[in-house]
Design a protein around this motif. Structure first.
Motif, PDB file in Angstrom:
ATOM      1  N   ASP A  97      14.444  14.800  -1.572  1.00 59.81           N
ATOM      2  CA  ASP A  97      15.545  15.241  -2.426  1.00 59.81           C
ATOM      3  C   ASP A  97      15.889  14.150  -3.439  1.00 59.81           C
ATOM      4  O   ASP A  97      16.251  14.444  -4.581  1.00 59.81           O
ATOM      5  N   SER A  98      15.789  12.912  -3.022  1.00 55.53           N
ATOM      6  CA  SER A  98      16.009  11.775  -3.921  1.00 55.53           C
ATOM      7  C   SER A  98      15.290  10.568  -3.347  1.00 55.53           C
ATOM      8  O   SER A  98      14.872  10.553  -2.186  1.00 55.53           O
ATOM      9  N   GLY A  99      15.132   9.546  -4.167  1.00 54.53           N
ATOM     10  CA  GLY A  99      14.380   8.380  -3.762  1.00 54.53           C
ATOM     11  C   GLY A  99      12.938   8.463  -4.251  1.00 54.53           C
ATOM     12  O   GLY A  99      12.532   9.463  -4.862  1.00 54.53           O
ATOM     13  N   ARG A 100      12.165   7.411  -3.983  1.00 55.35           N
ATOM     14  CA  ARG A 100      10.790   7.360  -4.476  1.00 55.35           C
ATOM     15  C   ARG A 100       9.817   6.965  -3.372  1.00 55.35           C
ATOM     16  O   ARG A 100      10.139   6.149  -2.506  1.00 55.35           O
ATOM     17  N   HIS A 139      -0.784  11.944  -9.344  1.00 58.43           N
ATOM     18  CA  HIS A 139      -2.067  11.400  -8.877  1.00 58.43           C
ATOM     19  C   HIS A 139      -2.519  12.056  -7.570  1.00 58.43           C
ATOM     20  O   HIS A 139      -3.131  11.394  -6.727  1.00 58.43           O
ATOM     21  N   SER A 140      -2.252  13.323  -7.368  1.00 52.50           N
ATOM     22  CA  SER A 140      -2.532  13.962  -6.083  1.00 52.50           C
ATOM     23  C   SER A 140      -4.011  13.924  -5.707  1.00 52.50           C
ATOM     24  O   SER A 140      -4.363  13.648  -4.548  1.00 52.50           O
ATOM     25  N   VAL A 194       0.842  -1.202   0.000  1.00 50.46           N
ATOM     26  CA  VAL A 194       0.000   0.000   0.000  1.00 50.46           C
ATOM     27  C   VAL A 194       0.876   1.251   0.000  1.00 50.46           C
ATOM     28  O   VAL A 194       0.608   2.213  -0.716  1.00 50.46           O
ATOM     29  N   VAL A 195       1.932   1.236   0.799  1.00 52.82           N
ATOM     30  CA  VAL A 195       2.908   2.337   0.832  1.00 52.82           C
ATOM     31  C   VAL A 195       4.289   1.759   0.580  1.00 52.82           C
ATOM     32  O   VAL A 195       4.653   0.735   1.171  1.00 52.82           O
ATOM     33  N   GLY A 224       0.838   2.296  -5.505  1.00 53.53           N
ATOM     34  CA  GLY A 224       1.496   2.322  -6.805  1.00 53.53           C
ATOM     35  C   GLY A 224       1.505   3.668  -7.493  1.00 53.53           C
ATOM     36  O   GLY A 224       2.004   3.785  -8.625  1.00 53.53           O
ATOM     37  N   LYS A 225       0.998   4.706  -6.839  1.00 52.54           N
ATOM     38  CA  LYS A 225       0.890   6.033  -7.465  1.00 52.54           C
ATOM     39  C   LYS A 225       1.712   7.052  -6.689  1.00 52.54           C
ATOM     40  O   LYS A 225       1.963   6.894  -5.491  1.00 52.54           O
TER      41      LYS A 225
END
Length: 310
Positions: A60-63, A74-75, A7-8, A68-69
């Protein structure tokens, strides 16, 4: 075959403010219905991490992804499936509890029936007609939690929801969250510096400090894999000057001035036999003795030298 999707999902996230590294390379995921705690002292980076998941801050970096959004594309959809409660929530004092919930429910086009369900869920039935200004701290926090739950969120984000509450009010919030876990499939991310809160509520615990993950796992995994599971607190009638040297074979934290110590044991039965044998052989006498299981706070102290709530 469908691929499992958390989910997250947080992947190698970094965030700095000027010269302060608030979050340094953190990764974790939360599955459907899982309750996960970010546990650590003030300044550990917990709130910054949650604000990035909420979309308030950008890494700053990473995801970071939710179902999945991402927030960039997809705000609007993500706003509809998350619920959040911050450390402090300000309300309109001259609205009642029910009026406050009706106002927030209108943002989601939710029914009056859903508002009544939430009033019951957060145990504010007797206060539904009370003005917000007259609520206690615990009641205000339950109202904030009710607002976060209005839209039946798939993901609930709670940033230190019981800070400043008395023990009874804190347990009232815990009761609501236990009920939520039993009755829904909502996933929870909780930040807290209360060790007991993380233990009572969450399936999985991530211990943070200075923006980094120190340890993670279930409560039992953390205590059994990373530290001894029993602690013996004791004082001696005498005060041996060379006690630290004599006790090198045991894992003891000794306070020479107070003449007390903490003995950590993995095997309580065998460890105590060796401990008492040593005392007898060295003509040392116990004055006070207490056995207890190691806690997450003990584990944090062993890693950092300070308490979680410092």
């Amino acid at each position: 075959m469908l691929e499992y999707q958390p989910v997250v999902k947080v992947e190698n996230v970094y965030k700095s403010f000027k010269n302060v590294k608030a979050v340094s390379g953190i990764s974790f995921s939360i599955s459907q219905g899982q309750f996960l705690a970010l546990l650590g002292p003030n300044g550990a980076g917990k709130t910054t991490m949650v604000e990035m998941i909420e979309g308030i801050q950008q890494p700053d970096s990473g995801r970071i992804s939710i179902v999945g959004k991402n927030w960039k594309n997809h705000s609007e959809e993500l706003h509809m499936i998350i619920g959040l409660s911050l450390q402090e929530t300000h309300f309109v004092d001259k609205l009642t509890v029910k009026e406050t919930l009706l106002m927030f429910a209108s943002f989601y086009k939710l029914s009056h029936k859903r508002v009544l369900e939430v009033v019951d869920l957060v145990s504010l039935n007797e206060k539904s007609k009370a003005y917000v200004v007259n609520l206690s701290g615990g009641q205000r926090q339950r109202l904030a939690l009710g607002i976060a739950l209005l839209n039946n969120p798939r993901v609930l984000l709670l940033d230190e929801p019981t800070t400043g509450l008395d023990p009874n009010a804190r347990r009232e919030v815990w009761t609501i969250l236990h009920r939520l876990k039993e009755e829904t499939g909502t996933s929870l991310l909780l930040t807290t510096h209360y060790m007991e809160e993380a233990e009572k509520l969450c399936d999985y615990i991530i211990i943070m400090d200075h923006g980094k993950v120190l340890l993670e796992g279930t409560k039992d995994e953390l205590l059994h894999k990373n530290g001894q599971n029993s602690r013996i607190c004791f004082t001696l009638k005498d005060n041996p000057v060379s006690f630290n040297t004599k006790f090198e074979k045991f894992n003891i934290t000794w306070n020479q001035d107070a003449c007390d110590g903490i003995l950590e044991l993995q095997d309580l039965n065998e460890g105590l036999k060796a401990f008492f044998s040593f005392l007898g052989n060295n003509n040392l006498h116990i004055e006070n003795f207490e056995s207890r299981h190691m806690t997450l706070d003990d584990l944090f102290i062993s890693l950092t030298g300070r308490h979680l709530n410092e």
